[in-house]
Each structure stands twice: as C-alpha cells, then as structure tokens.
Scaffold this motif. Structure first.
Motif, PDB file in Angstrom:
ATOM      1  N   ILE A  75     -86.390  14.898   2.531  1.00  0.00           N
ATOM      2  CA  ILE A  75     -87.415  14.724   3.561  1.00  0.00           C
ATOM      3  C   ILE A  75     -88.695  14.272   2.851  1.00  0.00           C
ATOM      4  O   ILE A  75     -89.078  14.840   1.830  1.00  0.00           O
ATOM      5  CB  ILE A  75     -87.697  16.042   4.310  1.00  0.00           C
ATOM      6  N   PHE A  76     -89.347  13.261   3.399  1.00  0.00           N
ATOM      7  CA  PHE A  76     -90.584  12.741   2.806  1.00  0.00           C
ATOM      8  C   PHE A  76     -91.616  12.549   3.910  1.00  0.00           C
ATOM      9  O   PHE A  76     -91.339  11.896   4.924  1.00  0.00           O
ATOM     10  CB  PHE A  76     -90.306  11.417   2.095  1.00  0.00           C
ATOM     11  N   ASP A  77     -92.785  13.124   3.718  1.00  0.00           N
ATOM     12  CA  ASP A  77     -93.886  12.934   4.653  1.00  0.00           C
ATOM     13  C   ASP A  77     -94.604  11.644   4.288  1.00  0.00           C
ATOM     14  O   ASP A  77     -95.327  11.581   3.286  1.00  0.00           O
ATOM     15  CB  ASP A  77     -94.839  14.132   4.591  1.00  0.00           C
ATOM     16  N   THR A  78     -94.411  10.616   5.087  1.00  0.00           N
ATOM     17  CA  THR A  78     -95.005   9.313   4.772  1.00  0.00           C
ATOM     18  C   THR A  78     -96.508   9.285   5.042  1.00  0.00           C
ATOM     19  O   THR A  78     -97.196   8.365   4.593  1.00  0.00           O
ATOM     20  CB  THR A  78     -94.340   8.191   5.601  1.00  0.00           C
ATOM     21  N   ARG A  79     -97.021  10.296   5.769  1.00  0.00           N
ATOM     22  CA  ARG A  79     -98.427  10.270   6.187  1.00  0.00           C
ATOM     23  C   ARG A  79     -99.334  11.175   5.364  1.00  0.00           C
ATOM     24  O   ARG A  79    -100.547  10.993   5.371  1.00  0.00           O
ATOM     25  CB  ARG A  79     -98.527  10.672   7.659  1.00  0.00           C
TER      26      ARG A  79
ATOM     27  N   LEU B 110     -86.717   7.039   9.903  1.00  0.00           N
ATOM     28  CA  LEU B 110     -88.125   7.394  10.047  1.00  0.00           C
ATOM     29  C   LEU B 110     -88.317   8.006  11.428  1.00  0.00           C
ATOM     30  O   LEU B 110     -88.102   7.343  12.443  1.00  0.00           O
ATOM     31  CB  LEU B 110     -89.015   6.158   9.890  1.00  0.00           C
ATOM     32  N   LEU B 111     -88.707   9.269  11.459  1.00  0.00           N
ATOM     33  CA  LEU B 111     -88.910   9.963  12.725  1.00  0.00           C
ATOM     34  C   LEU B 111     -90.277   9.618  13.308  1.00  0.00           C
ATOM     35  O   LEU B 111     -91.194   9.207  12.578  1.00  0.00           O
ATOM     36  CB  LEU B 111     -88.786  11.465  12.519  1.00  0.00           C
ATOM     37  N   PRO B 112     -90.462   9.784  14.607  1.00  0.00           N
ATOM     38  CA  PRO B 112     -91.761   9.462  15.229  1.00  0.00           C
ATOM     39  C   PRO B 112     -92.932  10.229  14.632  1.00  0.00           C
ATOM     40  O   PRO B 112     -94.075   9.751  14.679  1.00  0.00           O
ATOM     41  CB  PRO B 112     -91.532   9.843  16.699  1.00  0.00           C
ATOM     42  N   ASP B 113     -92.663  11.417  14.063  1.00  0.00           N
ATOM     43  CA  ASP B 113     -93.760  12.206  13.496  1.00  0.00           C
ATOM     44  C   ASP B 113     -94.126  11.792  12.069  1.00  0.00           C
ATOM     45  O   ASP B 113     -94.969  12.415  11.423  1.00  0.00           O
ATOM     46  CB  ASP B 113     -93.421  13.697  13.530  1.00  0.00           C
ATOM     47  N   GLY B 114     -93.481  10.729  11.554  1.00  0.00           N
ATOM     48  CA  GLY B 114     -93.833  10.226  10.232  1.00  0.00           C
ATOM     49  C   GLY B 114     -93.030  10.799   9.087  1.00  0.00           C
ATOM     50  O   GLY B 114     -93.256  10.433   7.932  1.00  0.00           O
TER      51      GLY B 114
ATOM     52  N   PRO C 162     -98.338   1.826   5.030  1.00  0.00           N
ATOM     53  CA  PRO C 162     -97.528   1.410   6.189  1.00  0.00           C
ATOM     54  C   PRO C 162     -96.041   1.440   5.849  1.00  0.00           C
ATOM     55  O   PRO C 162     -95.657   1.452   4.667  1.00  0.00           O
ATOM     56  CB  PRO C 162     -98.007  -0.032   6.447  1.00  0.00           C
ATOM     57  N   PRO C 163     -95.184   1.439   6.882  1.00  0.00           N
ATOM     58  CA  PRO C 163     -93.731   1.472   6.646  1.00  0.00           C
ATOM     59  C   PRO C 163     -93.273   0.387   5.684  1.00  0.00           C
ATOM     60  O   PRO C 163     -93.721  -0.763   5.758  1.00  0.00           O
ATOM     61  CB  PRO C 163     -93.149   1.261   8.045  1.00  0.00           C
ATOM     62  N   ALA C 164     -92.421   0.770   4.772  1.00  0.00           N
ATOM     63  CA  ALA C 164     -91.912  -0.166   3.773  1.00  0.00           C
ATOM     64  C   ALA C 164     -90.670  -0.872   4.303  1.00  0.00           C
ATOM     65  O   ALA C 164     -89.986  -0.374   5.198  1.00  0.00           O
ATOM     66  CB  ALA C 164     -91.583   0.586   2.488  1.00  0.00           C
TER      67      ALA C 164
END
Length: 646
Positions: A7-11, A151-155, A216-218
């Motif tokens: 699990i990775f928090d992109t934000r 990628l989930l909606p919550d980032g 931003p999304p990669a």
C-alpha cells in the motif's frame, strides 16, 4: 518464488493499517509458505511471502540497503546476480547476504530506473526509496511473473502478485469492466494491461511504474521490446551450434538453487530439449515429472518415458483420470479473473506431482513462440501467400461471402473444414490472425452478448489488442508479425498466467529457459525460414537437437496438453454445463443472449456441433462470478452481509 503486496499513499504520509497489510499478505501465503515479512512506515507498507530457493538462511524480505533507506520486496529470480555482485561491489556497495534480492537494492542505488535493463531473469518487485520518496514497480520482459495494481479514489495505491491481495484490502471496487469481458470471450483471458475489474490494472511486460509521493499519477513506462530484424544470415550448421550454446547457457543459469530441482517432461520437443541439456550439465540424474492420462488420445507418457530412459532421469509419472474435472471452482478461485484455458487442469496436476519431489522445476514453455512451433503459424503463412495473390478489394467480398455461407463442419475431415479459412481470407493479416486464435469469433460474440451489453461495449472489439501491438511490431514479415503478437498476448495472458498460478498453488517455482530474453532477442535476428520451413515448425530447434533426441520425439505430430471437453460436456458434465450456462447467475448479469446460450448447449449435447471451447469459456466465467465476484468483501464480512448479483 514468492508473493509481494503493498500500500502506498500517493498524496502524503497517512498511516498504513498494519492489519489490512497483513491480510493482503496472508491472502498469498500459498506463493510463499516458508516466511512472511512486512515493512511499515508513514505512507508506505510492503508485504512479502517467501518460498526459499536461494540463500535460505539470510535471504529474508523485505530486504534493505546498508542504511535501510531503500527497501524491496521481490518475486522471481535474477539469474545473472552472481555477475552483478562484483560489479556493484566495485562501485562501493556492501553485501550482507548471498541472495539475488540484495542485487536489486544496490542496482537501484547505482543505476536508478535503468537497473531493470541489467537484470536477466523473471521478476516482479516493488522498491521504496525513502530519500527520493519514490515507489518503483517493475515487471520482467516477458511477464513470467505477475504484478497487479490499483489507484483508489482516496489516493492509496495498492499492488500485489495476485488480484486476491488487492481484493483482500477491501477498498477495491468489484465493478466489472465490459471491455475485459469482450477480451475474455475472444481470447480466453483478459489481456494486459486490463483486468476484469475497472479499477485494477496489470503492469504490462517489460514496464516499470515510478511514483514520487505527492506527484501526479505516473504512467507505466516500457524499458524493453523485441525487434524482429531477421538480418543475421547464418548457415544452418553455424546456427545450430550457436543455438545449442545459448540453450545450455540459459539452462545452466536456471539450475542455480539451494533446494531440490527438476524439470517437467511431457515428451514433446520443448520439454525434452530442456531435459536433454540439463542432463549434460548435471553431475546427478535429473528429476523429471510428467502425467499420464487414461485416455490414449491425450496420453504422451510413453514419449516422456523414452526421453527419461535415454537420459537416466529420476522419473515420476502420475496417472490422471480423463474425468478429472473437479477443479472448476478451485481454478476460478485460483486465477481471480475469468480464465478459459482448459489445460490449466493438467498443468495444476503436474505441478502438484512435481512439488512432492522438487521445489524448482524447469519447463519448456515459450518454445512455440520463440522457435515457431504452432500449427497455426503454418496455416497463417499459407493464407498469407493466398492473400498476397489477390487484391483485398476482391478478397473481402468473395471470401466474406464464402465464409458466411459455408457450414461450420466440425464433424468433417480437416480438409473440408474451410469456413475459418474463408473467413480469414476476407481479412487483413492482423484481423485474420486474431480471428484464427479467438475462442468465440466475432459473429459468435455478437450472438452471445445481449443488446444491452453490446451497447456498453460501444463498438469496442478485442481485435484492438492485436492492432495496437501490431503497430509496434516494426516488421512486415508474416511469421515475425504473429510471433510478436503471441509474445505480447498469448504467451503473457495465457501461458505464463496458467503456469504461475498452477505452480504457486503448490508453492513450486517454475523456471523458463526457452523464454530467456537474450535467447528471444537472438532468435529474432534469424530469418523466418529457420523457424518454419515448408510444413515443418521449429525447424532450427529440431535440427540443433537431432544428436540429442530421437526422431519420433522431434518430428511426431504435436499433441498438446488437452483434456476431453467435448466428451465431458456430453457425458459426466452434461447436467453441470446445462445448469451453469442456462442458470440464474449468468442470467442475472443481463449480458447474455439466453436463446444463444441454449443453442450452444443443445447443439453440442446433441452432437450436431462441437462447441466445447465456447462452453468451457462460458462455464469458467460463471464459476468466476460465483467464486470471486460473489465472494464476501472485507466490509461485507464485517457487516455479516454478502454482495448481490452484478
């Protein structure tokens, strides 16, 4: 061989729920029953299940660099790791294990994203670099090892070796992608990068995904492709000598293990070649495993035994009943997506047998694609010659008409079964090849799907998968083009998926010497005439192996790893097929034409037509709906509820 997840928090640096990560990791225990490990820090969680193969005592994962700022979880093998270690040591890196995994973290430090170009092997890994705040995902060149992500909606970004690890998170929406359903009923699998679920993707072969926290999304990025240059004109004797040397090198690299090792032996050319060369490289008898069928039409055991006797292997053979069809629901749960290759049944059984004797098995998978072995290649080349003799403006109307009016004569001798050939002649090369490999061809899918579902497709056809790859093939050679298409589609989506899930279900590592990327690259430089010569496929391979294998192994008709579906569906599975295909679960989707489903069942069971492959495809889709889609989500389990039909 292992399982990875994370699990990775992109934000930002939100907390990772350790219990959720543990649940995701444990969902893949079958991939790595020996050990499990987690790495959790702010915004990042990595999980690993280990099947110990190399460096049994110190190869645990997650594994770190010297200051623990770089962490990796890895599934697969880096076969050239022993060559890379001294190179990395010369750059100042200190190794604390003897494992190939540690090469990855130091190679990342030394070469960054280009590290994957230095690896020779089968791999899927996730690497976290704290200093760069970057998550790096990578998959091997021919996608021997799987890697899913969403990628989930919550980032939050989820990833794992199997879809079940993403589903175990509980946040992945189980909304089915209609385009994936179209691909499945055409090909028997969902093609990369799509998955059956809208929200999840497969990382494509030879791609990486690098994501810096807060950016931003990669987008996934390719790092390799095979180019069919066909520009190395070797004499046959020289080509045979070089091929033998390259095969020996590839097999030698894959014989490195600290656990019992062996090989699958079907009695076909590819597995027999691997065993013959293994025997020459081993000081001990090779362990070989095969299965025999009690139906002579599907049994190759005598040929496998002939090779085993010649090379004095420790041969193990199990008899499998021809009515071995009790795996339908188990396979649906194992694959997580609809998957329709019925040879998954014998593949599951031979992996089950092998695991009783070895932990690592070499296979002959990839030989048909690499060396030009499929019968359909020869048929396609014959059609190409005919297509070249007539302009398309004449071919399309003439053969289109013949294809529509000519009956589907499954009962007739092969020479009279011309419907598919006529249909192919009306198309261009890519369209024709897609048509030839489709399980349910375009007209059948039009009848299968309801008006509502066709409107959801909005004109999309799975043929687009082939057209997209063909645009990148960079060749107009007829054989090279379809070999390229198979390397991008069938090998990845069908063969490698089948072997990975079947082997991992039994905690068995399978290695693939005929898919070595350097061997594939070299073969792509040779003229197509060395692969298919007249009506002989695998021409060069057979010539190279002539001193090592008897003629009846090299030149007998290809049998394949098949099961008697047609008989099953008219006999012991008659009622089950009817209940599944015409039952409430498929009807509840609203996606299928019930009248056409009834036609498929009635026509097959009456003996009027052989619809065994389409029926198996429908049967496995229904099994997926019941065993995967309808399985309780984590939230539903907590609430004591189960999801309804979708």
């Amino acid at each position: 061989m292992c399982g990875i997840t994370g699990i990775f928090d992109t934000r930002g640096r939100r907390d990772i729920d350790r219990a959720v990560l543990t649940r995701m990791n444990e969902s893949q225990r079958h991939r790595g029953p020996d050990e499990g490990g987690l790495h959790v820090e702010a915004g990042v969680g990595l999980g690993h299940r280990r099947l110990s193969i190399i460096d049994l005592s110190t190869g645990q994962q997650p594994l770190y660099n010297e200051d623990q700022s770089v962490c990796v979880v890895f599934n697969g093998e880096i076969y050239n790791y022993q060559e890379l270690i001294p190179e990395l040591q010369a750059l100042g890196h200190v190794f604390h294990t003897r494992s190939d995994t540690e090469v990855i973290v130091h190679a990342w430090e030394a070469w960054g994203e280009d590290c994957v170009r230095r690896f020779r092997g089968m791999f899927a890994f996730a690497l976290w670099d704290r200093n760069r705040e970057t998550l790096f995902l990578a998959r091997d060149r021919l996608a021997v090892k799987p890697l899913y992500y969403a990628l989930l909606p919550d980032g939050f970004l989820l990833f794992g070796s199997e879809l079940k690890s993403l589903l175990a998170h509980g946040g992945l929406a189980r909304d089915i992608d209609p385009l994936a359903v179209e691909e499945y009923f055409a090909l028997g699998y969902v093609a990369e990068p799509r998955t059956i679920f809208r929200q999840a993707l497969k990382l494509p072969p030879a791609h990486t995904l690098s994501w810096r926290r807060g950016q931003p999304p990669a987008a996934a990025k390719a790092y390799w492709d095979v180019r069919f240059s066909l520009d190395q004109p070797l004499a046959l004797d020289e080509a045979c000598a070089q091929l033998n040397e390259k095969l020996r090198e590839s097999i030698r690299l894959r014989m490195i293990a600290d656990v019992p090792l062996g090989a699958f032996l079907s009695g076909g050319v590819d597995s027999s070649a691997v065993v013959a060369l293994m025997a020459g490289l081993s000081g001990e008898p090779v362990n070989t495993c095969s299965i025999a069928f009690d139906d002579p039409a599907f049994n190759e055991a005598a040929f496998a035994q002939k090779v085993a006797d010649r090379y004095h292997t420790n041969h193990h053979c199990d008899l499998v009943a021809s009515d071995d069809f009790d795996l339908i629901d188990e396979l649906a749960r194992l694959y997580d997506e609809p998957y329709a290759d019925s040879s998954a049944i014998p593949t599951y059984r031979v992996c089950q047998l092998a695991r009783r004797h070895v932990t690592v098995a070499l296979s002959g998978d990839g030989g048909d694609e690499t060396f030009g072995g499929y019968r359909r290649y020869r048929m396609h080349l014959m059609e190409e010659r005919l297509r070249g003799a007539l302009p398309q403006k004449l071919r399309r109307p003439l053969f289109g008409l013949l294809g529509r009016v000519y009956p589907k004569a499954d009962w007739a001798p092969r020479v009279l079964r011309a419907k598919t050939t006529f249909e192919g002649m009306a198309r261009n090369s890519v369209e024709a090849y897609f048509h030839s490999v489709s399980i349910l061809r375009g007209p059948m899918r039009d009848k299968l799907f309801s008006d509502r579902f066709r409107s959801e497709l909005a004109g999309y056809s799975a043929e687009e998968v082939f057209r997209t790859h063909a645009q990148r093939a960079d060749t107009d050679d007829p054989l090279a083009l379809i070999q390229y298409l198979d390397l991008k589609t069938y090998l990845v989506g069908d063969i490698n998926t089948k072997v990975d899930r079947a082997s991992m279900a039994h905690s068995l590592e399978v290695r693939e010497p005929l898919m070595d990327h350097e061997l594939v690259e070299w073969m792509a430089t040779l003229p197509s005439s060395l692969k298919v010569s007249g009506q002989e496929g695998k021409y060069l391979l057979k010539k190279a192996l002539a001193p090592s294998l008897p003629e009846d192994i090299l030149y007998r008709p290809k049998m394949g790893f098949a099961v008697p579906l047609a008989r099953w569906f008219r006999g012991p599975l008659r009622d089950r097929v009817r209940q599944a295909v015409l039952g409430p679960r498929l009807a509840a989707t609203g996606w299928f034409n019930q009248d056409y489903l009834r036609h498929l069942v009635d026509a097959h069971q009456s003996g009027a037509s052989d619809y065994s492959s389409p029926l198996w495809t429908v049967l496995m889709f229904e099994a997926f709906l019941r065993n995967v889609l309808d399985a309780p989500t984590e939230q539903a389990v907590l609430l004591g509820a189960t999801p309804g039909p979708r």
